[in-house]
Design a protein around this motif. Structure first.
Motif, PDB file in Angstrom:
ATOM      1  N   LEU A  49       7.751  -6.803  16.246  1.00 55.39           N
ATOM      2  CA  LEU A  49       8.749  -7.466  15.392  1.00 55.39           C
ATOM      3  C   LEU A  49       9.429  -6.459  14.474  1.00 55.39           C
ATOM      4  N   ARG A  50       8.667  -5.473  13.997  1.00 55.74           N
ATOM      5  CA  ARG A  50       9.241  -4.460  13.098  1.00 55.74           C
ATOM      6  C   ARG A  50      10.259  -3.615  13.848  1.00 55.74           C
ATOM      7  N   LEU A  51       9.914  -3.249  15.085  1.00 57.62           N
ATOM      8  CA  LEU A  51      10.823  -2.390  15.858  1.00 57.62           C
ATOM      9  C   LEU A  51      12.074  -3.164  16.304  1.00 57.62           C
ATOM     10  N   LYS A  52      11.913  -4.441  16.536  1.00 55.47           N
ATOM     11  CA  LYS A  52      13.088  -5.246  16.895  1.00 55.47           C
ATOM     12  C   LYS A  52      14.039  -5.328  15.697  1.00 55.47           C
ATOM     13  N   ASP A  53      13.477  -5.363  14.505  1.00 54.16           N
ATOM     14  CA  ASP A  53      14.299  -5.418  13.290  1.00 54.16           C
ATOM     15  C   ASP A  53      14.945  -4.060  13.025  1.00 54.16           C
ATOM     16  N   ASN A  54      14.194  -3.004  13.232  1.00 56.96           N
ATOM     17  CA  ASN A  54      14.691  -1.652  12.964  1.00 56.96           C
ATOM     18  C   ASN A  54      14.123  -0.692  14.008  1.00 56.96           C
ATOM     19  N   PRO A  55      14.886  -0.463  15.100  1.00 55.99           N
ATOM     20  CA  PRO A  55      14.337   0.342  16.203  1.00 55.99           C
ATOM     21  C   PRO A  55      13.952   1.759  15.802  1.00 55.99           C
ATOM     22  N   GLU A  73       4.948  -5.131   3.874  1.00 54.74           N
ATOM     23  CA  GLU A  73       6.119  -4.251   3.947  1.00 54.74           C
ATOM     24  C   GLU A  73       7.389  -5.109   3.932  1.00 54.74           C
ATOM     25  N   PHE A  74       8.382  -4.669   3.163  1.00 51.80           N
ATOM     26  CA  PHE A  74       9.659  -5.376   3.094  1.00 51.80           C
ATOM     27  C   PHE A  74      10.720  -4.553   3.809  1.00 51.80           C
ATOM     28  N   SER A  75      11.488  -5.208   4.681  1.00 52.37           N
ATOM     29  CA  SER A  75      12.596  -4.467   5.288  1.00 52.37           C
ATOM     30  C   SER A  75      13.898  -4.973   4.649  1.00 52.37           C
ATOM     31  N   PRO A  76      14.931  -4.140   4.580  1.00 53.53           N
ATOM     32  CA  PRO A  76      16.169  -4.558   3.906  1.00 53.53           C
ATOM     33  C   PRO A  76      16.787  -5.823   4.513  1.00 53.53           C
ATOM     34  N   SER A 110       6.604  -7.981   6.561  1.00 53.89           N
ATOM     35  CA  SER A 110       5.493  -7.802   7.515  1.00 53.89           C
ATOM     36  C   SER A 110       4.178  -7.772   6.756  1.00 53.89           C
ATOM     37  N   VAL A 111       3.295  -8.700   7.126  1.00 53.39           N
ATOM     38  CA  VAL A 111       1.976  -8.799   6.479  1.00 53.39           C
ATOM     39  C   VAL A 111       0.954  -8.353   7.519  1.00 53.39           C
ATOM     40  N   MET A 112       0.374  -7.183   7.307  1.00 48.17           N
ATOM     41  CA  MET A 112      -0.407  -6.560   8.397  1.00 48.17           C
ATOM     42  C   MET A 112      -1.812  -6.170   7.939  1.00 48.17           C
ATOM     43  N   GLY A 113      -2.748  -6.303   8.867  1.00 48.04           N
ATOM     44  CA  GLY A 113      -4.107  -5.804   8.627  1.00 48.04           C
ATOM     45  C   GLY A 113      -4.885  -6.693   7.668  1.00 48.04           C
ATOM     46  N   GLY A 114      -5.834  -6.081   6.983  1.00 46.57           N
ATOM     47  CA  GLY A 114      -6.683  -6.831   6.052  1.00 46.57           C
ATOM     48  C   GLY A 114      -7.918  -7.350   6.734  1.00 46.57           C
ATOM     49  N   LYS A 115      -8.575  -8.262   6.064  1.00 47.30           N
ATOM     50  CA  LYS A 115      -9.813  -8.841   6.609  1.00 47.30           C
ATOM     51  C   LYS A 115      -9.672 -10.353   6.622  1.00 47.30           C
ATOM     52  N   LYS A 126      14.030 -10.934  -6.355  1.00 45.38           N
ATOM     53  CA  LYS A 126      15.069 -11.953  -6.557  1.00 45.38           C
ATOM     54  C   LYS A 126      16.006 -12.066  -5.347  1.00 45.38           C
ATOM     55  N   ALA A 127      16.329 -10.907  -4.745  1.00 44.12           N
ATOM     56  CA  ALA A 127      17.264 -10.951  -3.611  1.00 44.12           C
ATOM     57  C   ALA A 127      16.621 -11.661  -2.425  1.00 44.12           C
ATOM     58  N   LEU A 128      15.349 -11.361  -2.211  1.00 46.07           N
ATOM     59  CA  LEU A 128      14.644 -11.920  -1.060  1.00 46.07           C
ATOM     60  C   LEU A 128      14.418 -13.423  -1.209  1.00 46.07           C
TER      61      LEU A 128
END
Ligand SMILES: Cc1cc2nc3c(=O)[nH]c(=O)nc-3n(C[C@H](O)[C@H](O)[C@H](O)COP(=O)(O)OP(=O)(O)OC[C@H]3O[C@@H](n4cnc5c(N)ncnc54)[C@H](O)[C@@H]3O)c2cc1C
Length: 660
Positions: free
Chosen positions: A291-297, A459-462, A467-472, A491-493
Motif C-alpha cells: 500500500l505504501r509503494l502504491k501511494d509513493n512508488p 507513518e504519515f504520507s503527504p 500506515s500503522v505497522m508492526g507492534g505486538k 489539523k490538515a489530516l
C-alpha cells in the motif's frame, strides 16, 4: 435490602427480566443486532456514504484503530482481503504479555534498554486491558520457569519480582479491578504436584510467574464486532466491516494529490467498486509496503517478515491455564509450552521469511522445536504420535528510522535536538547514549530477526495515507489510540472530522459478551466469575449442554453463549440436532456454525474451522474430519448449489494444507 439480597435478585432476573423498558444506552451493551456481511456491504457501497477512515486490514492493528475511531465518534470502514484475523493475528503465541524476554534484555543492557523499558511499560499496562475487555476469554496463565535451585533463587525469582513490581506500578496508574498474581518460588514437591506427567522437571526447582492468555482469532473478531455497534458507548459510530474485500488503488484529487477514497474489489462477487474516505489507514500487516509503494512508488521498503512456527500436541501434559517456559534455547531465545484450549501448544521460532499470506511451517522448524522440547518432555515422549498440528505466522517487523523516532518523541513531548536541551536533559541524554554504547560493547551487535525492534511505527504520507505497522498483539489497543490521537492532532489530516471525544474511551468499556441482562436493566456490573458460572449452569440445566461444552461456549462468547445455544435450538429439526458436538474429542458445538453464519460474517468453511471454532488450530486431522459437515451446514444456510458445495469443500480442504 442487603447487598447480597440485591445480587440474588439480579441473578434471578438474568434470564427473564423485561428489557423493553431498559435505558437504551445500557440495553445496547447486551441486546444488540450484529449486521450481516450483505448489510455492511450495502452501506459501504452506498454512494452517499463518506468515511472518515477506510482501514485496510482486519487483523489486530486494524481492530485497534477501528475500535478507537468508532468509539470517538468517527465513521470508519474496515476491509480485509481474506477473513478478519486470518493473517498474523490468529497465528500468535496467544499471550497478552509484558515480555519477560524484553525485561531480561533490559536488565542485561542488550539492545536499547530504554526502548525495552518503554515497550515493557506499555505491554504490562495493556495485558490487563485484555482481562477487562473480554473477561470470559482472556485468562491469567501460570508459567513455570524450571531451573536449578540457585538459579531460581538468585536469578529468576528476583528478575520476575522486579518485572511484577514494574507491572504493579502500571496497575496503580489505572482503575482496573483485575490483575495477575505475583511470582513465587516452586520446589520439587510443588513442581511434581503441578506437572505430574512431566517427569524430566521433577528434580528441578523453579519460579512460577503469571501472564495473560487470549484466544487471538476470537479476540480480534470481538474487538471488530464491538466496533460495529452503533451507540455501544454514547456517540459511538458503528464501523462497517467487510471481509473478502481487497484494496486495489487510491482515488486521489487530481490537483492536490490528496486521497479522497479507494477502489476496492469484492472477492465473493468478483466486483470492483469505489468508496469515499478522507483517509486511508494502512493496517495491512506484512503487506503494508504494497500500500505504501502504491501511494509513493519511490518510497523505501520497511517490512521485514519474521516467521514463527507453533506445534500442537495431544492434550494431557499440562493442566488448564498453565504453562512452562524454556528460558534459553540453543539460539538464545525462549520457548513457551502452554495449555491452549486443552491441547499443548509449543512455540515459537523466529526466522527471516518472504512475505506471503499462506505460510507453512518448515520441517527444520518443527524439528528444532521438538529438539528443544526434549529438555522438558524427555526422550520417551512420542513426539510424532502426539503431534496434532503445526502452523506458522509471519511477524511484520518494521525498519525504524530516525525520522520515526523524532515524530514519536514530538508526539510524546520529548526534546531530541541536543542544541535545544537544558543542561539536565543533555546530561540524561548523554548518560543514556553511554549506557547503550556500553551494552553494545558487552554483547556486540545482534544479528537476525530477533534483534529487530518489536516497536510499532505510525507513518504519515503527504497524500493522507497513514500506515500503522508492526507492534505486538498485546499493544493493539494502545496502537489504535496512538494512531487516532496523531491523526486528530494533525489539523490538515483530520480536516472535516467531528469526533465526539478528544480523549480515548477504549479503556472504559468491555466487549460484547461481557455484559449481562441485569446490567442492561439496572446498570450494575456483577461479579464476573459468578455471572459466567451462572450462565454455564443455565446452559447445562436448561439446554442439556454437557458441562465441558458449556464451559467452552462461555470461554468463546461470554454471555452471548446463550444466544448461540438458542440459535442452535431454533435451527434444529428432528433430523438435524445442532446443540451437539461437532467432533467427539472437542467441546465445540454445531450450533456455533449457524450462530457464526448469522452473526459473525462467516463466508468460507475455513472461517469456521480455523478461527470461529478453531478446531484446525488444535488438530489438523479433526479439521479434515469435520469439514464435510461444516460445508453441509453452511450449504443449507447459504443455499449453495451442489456444485458450489463441492467446490467449497475442495477449496477448504486444500487450504488446510497450510497446517501440517
Ligand atoms: C509466531 C508469532 C507469535 C506471536 N506471538 C505474539 C504474542 O504471543 N503476543 C503478542 O503480543 N504478539 C505476538 N505476535 C505479534 C502479533 O501477532 C502481531 O504483531 C499482530 O498480529 C500483527 O497484526 P497486524 O494487524 O499488523 O497484521 P495481520 O494480522 O496480518 O493483519 C493484516 C491484515 O491485512 C490484510 N490485508 C493485507 N493486504 C490487504 C489488501 N490489499 N486489502 C485488504 N486487506 C489486506 C490481511 O489479509 C490481514 O488480515 C506474534 C507474531 C507471530 C508471527
Amino acid at each position: 435490602m442487603k447487598n447480597d439480597d440485591v445480587v440474588a435478585a439480579l441473578l434471578r432476573r438474568e434470564f427473564d427480566g423485561d428489557l423493553s423498558k431498559a435505558d437504551p444506552q445500557l440495553r445496547v451493551k447486551y441486546d444488540f443486532k450484529l449486521k450481516t456481511r450483505e448489510e455492511h456491504m450495502k452501506e459501504i457501497q452506498d454512494p452517499k456514504q463518506e468515511y472518515d477512515m477506510l482501514i485496510v486490514g482486519g487483523g489486530a492493528n486494524g481492530a485497534g484503530v477501528a475500535l478507537e475511531a468508532a468509539s470517538r465518534g468517527l465513521k470508519c470502514a474496515v476491509i480485509d482481503s481474506y477473513d478478519f484475523a486470518s493473517g498474523t493475528s490468529s497465528r500468535s503465541t496467544k499471550m497478552a504479555h509484558g515480555g519477560i524476554r524484553y525485561f531480561e534484555q533490559m536488565m542485561k543492557l542488550e539492545g536499547d534498554p530504554f526502548e525495552n523499558f518503554d515497550l515493557l511499560k506499555e505491554t504490562l499496562h495493556e495485558r490487563n486491558y485484555f482481562l477487562m475487555a473480554a473477561p470470559y476469554q482472556n485468562k491469567q496463565l501460570k508459567l513455570l520457569i524450571p531451573s536449578t535451585f540457585w538459579n531460581s533463587l538468585f536469578v529468576y525469582f528476583p528478575g520476575c519480582l522486579a518485572y511484577h513490581l514494574m507491572y504493579l506500578k502500571q496497575l496503580m496508574g489505572s482503575n482496573y479491578d483485575v490483575g495477575v498474581d505475583g511470582p513465587s518460588l516452586a520446589f520439587k514437591n510443588k513442581i511434581r504436584s503441578l506437572y505430574p506427567d512431566i517427569k524430566n522437571i521433577h528434580k528441578l526447582s523453579g519460579v512460577l510467574m503469571h501472564e495473560t492468555q487470549m484466544m487471538d482469532g476470537r479476540m480480534n473478531l470481538n474487538a471488530l464486532l464491538t466496533s460495529s455497534i452503533e451507540g455501544f458507548i454514547p456517540g459511538m459510530k458503528g464501523a462497517n466491516l467487510a471481509n473478502y474485500v481487497e484494496f486495489r488503488d487510491y482515488i486521489k484529487n487530481a490537483q492536490t494529490g490528496k486521497i479522497e477514497g479507494a477502489v476496492l474489489f469484492d472477492k465473493l462477487k468478483q466486483k470492483e467498486f469505489k468508496v469515499r474516505s478522507k483517509l486511508v489507514v494502512n493496517c495491512a500487516g506484512i503487506h503494508a509496503d504494497e500500500l505504501r509503494l502504491k501511494d509513493n512508488p519511490s518510497t523505501f521498503q520497511r517490512i521485514i517478515g519474521a516467521k514463527g512456527t507453533h506445534l500442537i500436541f495431544k492434550k494431557g501434559m499440562l493442566p488448564q491455564d498453565q504453562g512452562i517456559i524454556i528460558p534459553k534455547t540453543k539460539d538464545g531465545r525462549l520457548i513457551f509450552i502452554l495449555n491452549y484450549l486443552g491441547q499443548t501448544m509449543v512455540g515459537t521460532t523466529d526466522e527471516k521469511s518472504p512475505i506471503t499470506h499462506h505460510v507453512q511451517p518448515d520441517q527444520t522448524e518443527i524439528d528444532f522445536i521438538i529438539s528443544e522440547l526434549k529438555q522438558v518432555f524427555g526422550d520417551d515422549y512420542d513426539y510424532q504420535g502426539n503431534l496434532e498440528s503445526a502452523w506458522a505466522g509471519i511477524r511484520p517487523l518494521v525498519k525504524e528510522t530516525d525520522e520515526d523516532r523524532k515524530l514519536k518523541a514530538e508526539f510524546l513531548g520529548i526534546e531530541t535536538d541536543p542544541t535545544r536541551m537544558s543542561i539536565l536533559q543533555k546530561a540524561s541524554h548523554n548518560a543514556k547514549r553511554s549506557l547503550i554504547w556500553f551494552g553494545t560493547k558487552i554483547h556486540g551487535t545482534k544479528e537476525g530477526t530477533a534483534a529487530i525492534s518489536r516497536n510499532h511505527v505510525i507513518e504519515f504520507s503527504p497524500s493522507g495515507l497513514v500506515s500503522v505497522m508492526g507492534g505486538k498483539w498485546t499493544t493493539f489497543r494502545k496502537i489504535g489510540e496512538e494512531a487516532v490521537d496523531m491523526i486528530l492532532r494533525d489539523k490538515a489530516l483530520s480536516n472535516g472530522f467531528e469526533p465526539k471525544y478528544k480523549e480515548s474511551q477504549t479503556l472504559n468499556f468491555a466487549y460484547i459478551g461481557s455484559y449481562s441482562r441485569a446490567f442492561a436493566l439496572f446498570g450494575i456490573k456483577q461479579n464476573q466469575i459468578q455471572l459466567f458460572e451462572q450462565y454455564e449452569d443455565h446452559l447445562v440445566f436448561n439446554y442439556d449442554i454437557p458441562r465441558e461444552c458449556a464451559k467452552s461456549l462461555i470461554h468463546s462468547y461470554g454471555t452471548l453463549a446463550l444466544k448461540v445455544v438458542q440459535t442452535g435450538d431454533q435451527a434444529s429439526t428432528k433430523q438435524r440436532k445442532l446443540n451437539e458436538r461437532l467432533h467427539p474429542e472437542f467441546p465445540f458445538l454445531k450450533s456455533e456454525i449457524i450462530y457464526a453464519i448469522k452473526n459473525e460474517m462467516v463466508e468460507k468453511p475455513n472461517d469456521i474451522v480455523c478461527r470461529r471454532v478453531p478446531i484446525g488450530v488444535l488438530s489438523k486431522q479433526a479439521a479434515v474430519q469435520v469439514m464435510p459437515e461444516v460445508v453441509e451446514i453452511m450449504a443449507k444456510e447459504k443455499r449453495w448449489s451442489n456444485s458450489q458445495k463441492k467446490q467449497e469443500l475442495e477449496e477448504a480442504l486444500a487450504n488446510l494444507q497450510f497446517i501440517k
